[in-house]
Design a protein around this motif. Sequence first.
Motif, PDB file in Angstrom:
ATOM      1  N   ASN A  46     -27.127  25.398  -2.192  1.00 35.41           N
ATOM      2  CA  ASN A  46     -28.025  25.781  -2.880  1.00 35.41           C
ATOM      3  C   ASN A  46     -28.486  27.938  -3.902  1.00 35.41           C
ATOM      4  O   ASN A  46     -29.051  28.070  -4.109  1.00 35.41           O
ATOM      5  N   SER A  89     -33.827  27.729  -5.816  1.00 38.02           N
ATOM      6  CA  SER A  89     -34.250  27.091  -6.826  1.00 38.02           C
ATOM      7  C   SER A  89     -33.508  26.393  -7.105  1.00 38.02           C
ATOM      8  O   SER A  89     -32.391  26.218  -6.581  1.00 38.02           O
ATOM      9  N   THR A  90     -33.987  25.645  -7.534  1.00 39.77           N
ATOM     10  CA  THR A  90     -32.659  24.213  -8.010  1.00 39.77           C
ATOM     11  C   THR A  90     -31.989  23.882  -9.003  1.00 39.77           C
ATOM     12  O   THR A  90     -31.284  23.253  -9.473  1.00 39.77           O
ATOM     13  N   GLU A  91     -33.002  24.314  -9.994  1.00 40.29           N
ATOM     14  CA  GLU A  91     -32.912  24.458 -10.987  1.00 40.29           C
ATOM     15  C   GLU A  91     -32.041  23.288 -12.222  1.00 40.29           C
ATOM     16  O   GLU A  91     -31.461  23.123 -13.369  1.00 40.29           O
ATOM     17  N   GLY A  92     -32.979  22.543 -11.760  1.00 36.14           N
ATOM     18  CA  GLY A  92     -32.571  21.280 -12.299  1.00 36.14           C
ATOM     19  C   GLY A  92     -31.564  20.704 -11.870  1.00 36.14           C
ATOM     20  O   GLY A  92     -31.442  18.997 -12.065  1.00 36.14           O
ATOM     21  N   GLU A  93     -30.862  21.075 -10.303  1.00 37.06           N
ATOM     22  CA  GLU A  93     -29.470  20.053 -10.184  1.00 37.06           C
ATOM     23  C   GLU A  93     -30.091  19.665  -9.031  1.00 37.06           C
ATOM     24  O   GLU A  93     -30.363  20.551  -7.421  1.00 37.06           O
ATOM     25  N   ASN A 148     -37.626  22.160  -9.793  1.00 30.55           N
ATOM     26  CA  ASN A 148     -37.920  23.099  -9.658  1.00 30.55           C
ATOM     27  C   ASN A 148     -37.011  23.799  -8.031  1.00 30.55           C
ATOM     28  O   ASN A 148     -36.818  25.155  -8.390  1.00 30.55           O
ATOM     29  N   GLU A 149     -37.403  23.516  -6.893  1.00 33.31           N
ATOM     30  CA  GLU A 149     -37.105  24.167  -5.773  1.00 33.31           C
ATOM     31  C   GLU A 149     -37.236  22.965  -4.847  1.00 33.31           C
ATOM     32  O   GLU A 149     -36.909  21.641  -4.932  1.00 33.31           O
TER      33      GLU A 149
END
Length: 178
Positions: A46, A89-93, A148-149
């Motif tokens: 991440n 932060s996952t930023e959608g991934e 998001n996270e």
Amino acid sequence: MNNLMKKFAVAAATFTLLLAPPVLAQEDELKDMPGYVDFGSLEAVNGEPMVMVNIGAFLLGFMSQATKDDPEAAALMEGLKGVRINIYSTEGEVMPAMDQINDVKNMLQAQNWEPIVQVKEEGENVQIFMKADGEGMQGLTVMAVDANEAVFLNILGSIDPNKLGEVMDKFDVDMDVN
């Protein structure tokens, strides 16, 4: 920068330098405790964490002294040896973080951690595990991922569930999962 700000900056830097060696040494000591969880290389999955908190027994001792006016909170704090929180932060991934949760979940189950809460929904995963022996809880781990996270929390030390409940009630924290 005015004189007050300069004095504050010097005091903060000095305090940080004085605390850094004991805190770093205690992080290494936490790894040998039964409640410690190795979350793996989260940075590789991440990137850098948005939030990273590592509190060892040294700082928890200070916090325990600061809560002496609240006996329930002080009693809970006295048993703790460490608190580790990493938020990414996952930023959608979400898939890399979901895979990481599954890897850690399998490791925890192999080490006889008990699952307390497991919630899987579309794009979300929450896992809460507890490590206990005949004396009580030795560790608590929370892992949660959404769009998001990704949150990875590890609490180490002697945790009395009755005291935890009292403190949560006092601060009006709802622990019920529906």
